[in-house]
Enzyme design. Structure first.
Site, PDB file in Angstrom:
ATOM      1  N   CYS A  94      80.432 -18.865  56.070  1.00  0.00           N
ATOM      2  CA  CYS A  94      80.891 -17.821  55.154  1.00  0.00           C
ATOM      3  C   CYS A  94      82.245 -17.265  55.579  1.00  0.00           C
ATOM      4  CB  CYS A  94      79.860 -16.702  55.075  1.00  0.00           C
ATOM      5  SG  CYS A  94      80.331 -15.355  53.964  1.00  0.00           S
ATOM      6  N   CYS A 192      72.927 -11.527  55.230  1.00  0.00           N
ATOM      7  CA  CYS A 192      73.005 -10.567  54.124  1.00  0.00           C
ATOM      8  C   CYS A 192      72.150 -10.938  52.922  1.00  0.00           C
ATOM      9  CB  CYS A 192      74.457 -10.398  53.698  1.00  0.00           C
ATOM     10  SG  CYS A 192      75.227 -11.875  52.979  1.00  0.00           S
TER      11      CYS A 192
END
Length: 354
Positions: A94, A192
């Protein structure tokens, strides 16, 4: 002074970054990424809290919708690796592709000269003109491990204002001093997009079937049954449901045969590993060299020897055998406080393996 975009997650760290840069006289733009559909749009969400802090500071705020890209590049990759019996770390991918890829592109489109984030890490520029990534002053929060794959081009366009701040308490004190609404907000969760850090439930919701199979001792005996290979990780001891003369640990996850291989603690120790997709922030000093490495985020760097192989691979030999070398995780190389580079752990090696 510069026009700087700040990646605003709605948390304390990135909010303090925005306030500090504004205090220094920079023109600050806030950008919040929406990476997946939130359960709500109210207080506590990145979009709400990021916009709230931007309004407090009187800076422009932009919401960058990246749900399809995040799904394709990060979540689908995460699921596929679990299907293959690996234990991925999606945050590293990410950072390279989303935060310092698509978000950085958006920052440039908005006319920003630099992108600032709330990462705890330091970036310096050497006499050779190369950017160097170094561990943070706050060692307990250091996030250099997650950024090993950033390129020189990416590093030239980013800054990390929290890198020299010694403690999280100091960051919270700054947030309180700036009067930020998020000053007492808690830290974010580990991954997340996984609700309540329940990996198994998330993976099953995403289509991975809980297919029972055998738990096999390293010596070959079938000792019991597992409830699905995605529910286990290398080094796991609890939850095996097996009676044995000594404590047993997960040694291998063989998704192709739907097996969990277990053994005694000494079998967790590995002499080295094979790394794949190796990248370097600065050029390696030789084709074979001594340095230190981390094999997971909370691992302390340990001395090792690195041997470069073809096809962006390397062999890593530890000075002392290491526990729970986990395929799918990442090995990151350090020289003192400087990140050299790293790559994905493809396989663990025993002393007998070449």
């Amino acid at each position: 002074m510069s026009r700087i975009a700040v990646a605003m997650s709605g948390g304390v760290d990135s909010s303090v970054v925005a306030a500090l840069l504004q205090q220094q006289g920079h023109e600050v733009i806030g950008i919040t990424m929406q990476l997946f559909e939130p359960c709500s749009s109210g207080p506590g969400t990145p979009a709400h809290d990021g916009a709230q802090v931007a309004a407090q500071l009187g800076i422009p705020h932009h919401l960058l919708r990246l749900e399809p890209q995040f799904r394709d590049l990060i979540i689908d990759n995460f699921i596929d690796q679990y299907r293959q019996g690996q234990t991925p770390n999606p945050c590293i991918l990410c950072n390279r592709l989303i935060k310092f890829g698509l978000l950085l592109e958006q920052a440039r489109e908005l006319g920003a000269e630099l992108l600032a984030t709330g990462h705890y890490v330091r970036r310096t520029v050497g006499p050779d003109g190369l950017c160097h990534l170094r561990t943070a002053a706050n060692q307990a929060k250091d996030q250099s491990y997650f950024l090993y794959s950033l390129s020189q081009q990416q590093l030239r366009q980013v800054i990390f204002p929290l890198g020299e701040i010694a403690s999280k308490d100091e960051v919270r004190s700054l947030a309180t001093g700036f009067g930020l609404a998020v000053a007492t907000k808690g830290d974010s969760q580990e991954v997340c997009f996984i609700p309540n850090d329940d990996y198994a439930a998330f993976l099953e919701q995403q289509g991975i079937k809980a297919s029972p199979g055998n738990i096999v001792h390293i010596g070959g005996q079938v000792l019991g049954r597992h409830s699905g290979t995605h529910r286990y990780t290398i080094g796991q001891r609890k939850g095996l449901g097996i009676g044995w003369s000594e404590p047993l640990y997960v040694l291998e996850i063989d998704s192709s045969r739907n097996l969990i291989v277990v053994g005694e603690q000494q079998h967790l120790l590995k002499a080295g590993l094979i790394g794949a997709d190796i990248s370097w922030i600065i050029p390696p000093p030789a084709t074979s060299f001594n340095t230190t490495c981390k094999i997971r985020y909370r691992h302390q760097p340990v001395p090792c020897r690195v041997e470069l192989l073809a096809d962006d691979q390397c062999r890593v030999l530890f000075d002392e055998a290491q526990r729970s070398v986990t395929p799918g995780q990442f090995v990151v190389f350090y020289q003192d406080d400087q990140v050299l580079g790293g790559g994905r752990i493809q396989a663990a090696c025993t002393a007998e393996q070449p």
